[in-house]
Design an enzyme around this catalytic site. Structure first.
Site, short mmCIF file in Angstrom:
data_model
loop_
_atom_site.label_atom_id
_atom_site.label_comp_id
_atom_site.label_asym_id
_atom_site.label_seq_id
_atom_site.Cartn_x
_atom_site.Cartn_y
_atom_site.Cartn_z
N LEU A 43 11.79 29.14 28.15
CA LEU A 43 11.52 27.87 27.72
C LEU A 43 10.41 28.07 26.80
O LEU A 43 9.46 28.68 26.70
CB LEU A 43 11.11 27.04 28.78
CG LEU A 43 12.08 26.13 29.75
CD1 LEU A 43 11.21 25.34 30.73
CD2 LEU A 43 13.37 25.24 29.19
N ASP A 44 10.80 27.25 25.59
CA ASP A 44 9.85 27.47 24.48
C ASP A 44 8.70 26.91 25.02
O ASP A 44 8.56 25.96 25.68
CB ASP A 44 10.48 26.63 23.10
CG ASP A 44 11.68 27.08 22.64
OD1 ASP A 44 11.69 28.49 22.70
OD2 ASP A 44 12.53 26.46 22.30
N PRO A 45 7.48 27.27 24.14
CA PRO A 45 6.31 26.91 24.66
C PRO A 45 6.08 25.48 24.50
O PRO A 45 5.62 24.63 25.62
CB PRO A 45 5.17 27.45 23.62
CG PRO A 45 6.03 28.75 23.37
CD PRO A 45 7.31 28.48 23.40
N ALA A 47 8.32 23.03 25.29
CA ALA A 47 9.38 22.70 26.26
C ALA A 47 8.77 22.92 27.68
O ALA A 47 7.78 23.27 28.01
CB ALA A 47 10.57 23.40 26.13
#
Length: 302
Positions: A43-45, A47
């Site tokens: 997961l992107d930071p 997100a």
């Protein structure tokens, strides 16, 4: 439970904003007192939401588990495009936003339903020559990756205002919601970036089952392992075949079993007392796909 105790299972972490998937994993490993762990995808930071973390023998099944559909809540910030396609990047374009109506939003979102090809963003964890695309991008190198097949099964409009659209999308593995945000904006004649992203569904699991790092930390050390889900539930999409003690022994020694009545394909296998792992089943024959190094007692999987 001591730091030396091996735990096996997976945790549905509700990842907080601003934290990398790797840091979330290492934090959970420290709190659980284990040295063997991994995470399923990234997961992107920016997100938040469901990030599956695997511990102990569960890491052997990370490729098979939770590979199904994912559901996200996405906020699209219209009128501004960034180099990373999210709110953490530098602004590279601005455009006026057309007047939005519910009909316009619904009709535009409907265009993105179904099977399609999607190009991965420049800022992603996909590898090129062993190096993530985001690392190439930070070095100023543009790497073009071919479009990949994805599918968006459902899009629900959650809300909108003069410059934002909020939606819920259920999609296949490998779908980039940041790219969807830019594509929706392009269809509206403007530009955009993803300003918020939350994974709220993962296969049959829902965000309501997510465990935060705060909850993990506030739980007594000896009880933290109880927050983990059993490996068998991680693989619940596969049917279960029950073996006799003798059949289980032969399978554990790598022998092929025959004359069984079992579902075709990949199956979970267990004896009367222990969960063993995964096997291939075809034409009444059963052979090893991936088994546990140490079978887990079924009573501990409840």
């Amino acid at each position: 439970m001591t730091a030396a105790t091996e735990i096996s299972g997976f945790l549905l972490l509700d990842k907080p904003v601003g934290m990398t998937s790797r840091r979330a994993l290492t934090t959970a490993m420290r709190l659980l007192g284990t040295k063997k762990g991994g995470h399923g995808g990234c997961l992107d930071p920016f997100a938040t939401g469901l990030l599956p973390l695997y511990f102990g023998q569960a890491t052997r099944f990370a490729d098979e588990g939770l590979g199904s559909d994912k559901t996200y809540d996405l906020t699209i910030q219209l009128g501004t495009q960034t180099d990373t396609a999210d709110l953490e990047g530098a602004v590279i374009k601005t455009l006026p936003v057309p007047p939005l109506t519910e009909t316009l939003c619904q009709d535009t979102l409907a265009k993105f339903l179904g099977p399609q090809l999607q190009k991965p963003p420049q800022y992603s964890a996909l590898k090129h020559e062993g190096k993530p695309l985001y690392a190439w991008a930070r070095d100023g190198v543009h790497v073009e990756k071919p479009a990949r097949p994805i599918e968006i099964y459902e899009i629900i409009l959650l809300g909108f205002d003069e410059s934002r659209i909020q939606l819920r999308a259920r999609c296949s593995k490998g779908t980039y919601l940041r790219v969807l945000a830019e594509s929706v904006a392009d269809a509206l004649g403007t530009c955009a970036h993803a300003s918020a992203l939350r994974r709220v569904g993962l296969g049959t699991f829902d965000i309501a089952e997510g465990v935060t790092l705060e909850t993990l930390e506030q739980t007594a050390l000896e009880d933290r392992h109880r927050l983990l889900c059993p490996i068998s539930r991680l693989l619940s999409e596969y049917p279960t075949v029950h073996l006799t003690a003798e059949q289980a022994k032969l399978l554990l020694f790598g022998q092929r079993l025959s004359g069984l009545i079992a579902p075709e394909g990949i199956v979970q296998v267990c004896s009367d007392t222990h969960w063993l792992g995964l096997a291939h089943s075809e034409g009444g024959a059963l052979w090893v796909k991936r088994l546990l190094a140490t079978p887990i007692c079924l009573s501990s999987q409840q």
